[in-house]
Design an enzyme around this catalytic site. Structure first.
Site, PDB file in Angstrom:
ATOM      1  N   THR A 124      45.904  42.494  35.388  1.00 55.26           N
ATOM      2  CA  THR A 124      44.510  42.386  35.806  1.00 55.26           C
ATOM      3  C   THR A 124      43.584  43.178  34.893  1.00 55.26           C
ATOM      4  OG1 THR A 124      45.207  42.110  38.102  1.00 55.26           O
ATOM      5  CG2 THR A 124      42.911  42.688  37.724  1.00 55.26           C
ATOM      6  N   LYS A 149      38.638  40.087  36.416  1.00 58.22           N
ATOM      7  CA  LYS A 149      37.649  40.422  37.431  1.00 58.22           C
ATOM      8  C   LYS A 149      36.250  40.176  36.868  1.00 58.22           C
ATOM      9  CE  LYS A 149      40.369  42.195  40.718  1.00 58.22           C
ATOM     10  NZ  LYS A 149      40.378  41.738  42.121  1.00 58.22           N
ATOM     11  N   LYS A 245      48.155  38.163  50.964  1.00 59.81           N
ATOM     12  CA  LYS A 245      48.383  39.592  50.730  1.00 59.81           C
ATOM     13  C   LYS A 245      48.937  40.190  52.011  1.00 59.81           C
ATOM     14  CE  LYS A 245      44.715  40.210  47.288  1.00 59.81           C
ATOM     15  NZ  LYS A 245      43.412  40.864  46.958  1.00 59.81           N
TER      16      LYS A 245
END
Length: 327
Positions: A124, A149, A245
């Site tokens: 990420t 992001k 998640k």
């Protein structure tokens, strides 16, 4: 024979601050649960869901409030009635699965009838200037898949900088509720040209009804808009991919229920994380067996992982969890 429940909070600092839409994180405060029966122990870990108000303190309070009742429950299925979805149930549910495997002297794969394969995770890239994000992407040269992001500030310029630095990478975008519907429609054609494979949570949770009937050329993923099984049906009307998640849905047991529902509906799946050590990633590894998109890179952002952690290999391949870690 009774269970012995141990609850600990451990802070894991990040190597560098990590930024997403509206937030910058410097550490993960993990709540770790150890469940012991007859001298055999199982473990679980939770970080919680920050945007629902969960903290390490609230998770510990929840766990302590039900500790006397844990002895009445003997399986993960029965545990679902004890706590609502969220971090507390996740830590306890995963500890119970680990304990079950160790008491039965089996693996999680044997318990669930799964022939596991090694997963390939994203790495990420947090929000920064285009140059900073390109530099981050270059540092992750051994990772084939990148999750980027973004917010509403120069998203295409940032993507172009990353694509130039890493033309070999497969890109997934995560907006964390940072765009309007008009911005999504504006940015999608550019993202498509740059080869973006999926856009995760472009609109605000509770403000994404405009996605119903919208035919995006890039698959759209629900994260904040699908916390648990109770929110699945609405999210399935608006999104192509559901991000599971375990901190959101309250553990592996409900995570597997969402997998089954999504498979029945032909929805794509992603496994994600709220950060955490390899102890958080290990049960997510089970969900990842059913997913097109895999995000179990939490330990990569930390100064130090838990002992016996996952092995992160070239191209983003992640080794199977060792029994000493979990499952």
């Amino acid at each position: 024979m009774q269970f012995e429940l141990k609850i600990e909070t451990v802070s894991y600092p990040y190597t560098v601050p990590f930024s997403i839409t509206g937030h910058t994180f410097t550490a993960s405060d993990a709540v770790q649960v150890t469940l012991t029966k007859g001298g055999v122990s199982g473990r679980g870990e939770a970080i919680g869901v920050y945007y629902t108000g969960e903290t390490a303190e609230t998770i510990v309070e929840q766990l302590e409030s039900v500790a006397p009742q844990v002895n009445d429950f003997v399986s993960p299925a029965e545990l679902q009635e004890l706590l609502p979805p969220g971090g507390a149930r996740n830590a306890l549910d995963c500890a119970m699965w680990d304990l079950l495997c160790k008491l039965n002297r089996t693996s999680i794969w044997e318990e669930l009838g799964i022939a596991p394969y090694q997963l390939t995770t994203v790495a990420t890239v947090g929000i920064g200037s285009p140059a900073e994000m390109a530099e981050q992407a270059s540092r992750y040269a051994k990772y084939r898949n990148l999750k980027i992001k973004l917010d509403g500030d120069r998203p295409i310029e940032r993507l172009e900088a990353i694509q130039k630095a890493r033309p070999d990478a497969r890109l997934v975008v995560d907006v964390n509720q940072g765009w309007s519907f008009a911005e999504l429609k504006e940015y999608v054609p550019y993202a498509e040209k740059l080869g973006v494979a999926m856009i995760e949570q472009p609109l605000k949770r509770g403000g994404d009804e405009e996605l119903e009937g919208y035919n995006s050329p890039i698959p759209l993923g629900a994260d904040e808009s699908c916390l648990d099984l109770s929110e699945y049906a609405m999210a399935a009307k608006r999104y192509d991919v559901i991000n599971i998640k375990l901190d959101k849905c309250g553990g592996l047991t409900e995570g597997l229920q969402i997998v089954r529902q999504a498979q029945a509906d032909g929805k794509g799946l992603m496994v994600g994380n709220m950060m955490g050590t390899s102890l958080s990633m290990a049960p997510s590894y089970v969900i990842g067996q059913f997913c097109t998109f895999v995000d179990i890179d939490g330990p990569l952002l930390m100064q130090q992982d838990i002992e016996n952690g996952l092995e992160y290999k070239d191209r983003g391949v992640v080794g199977l969890p060792a029994p000493l870690l979990w499952g």
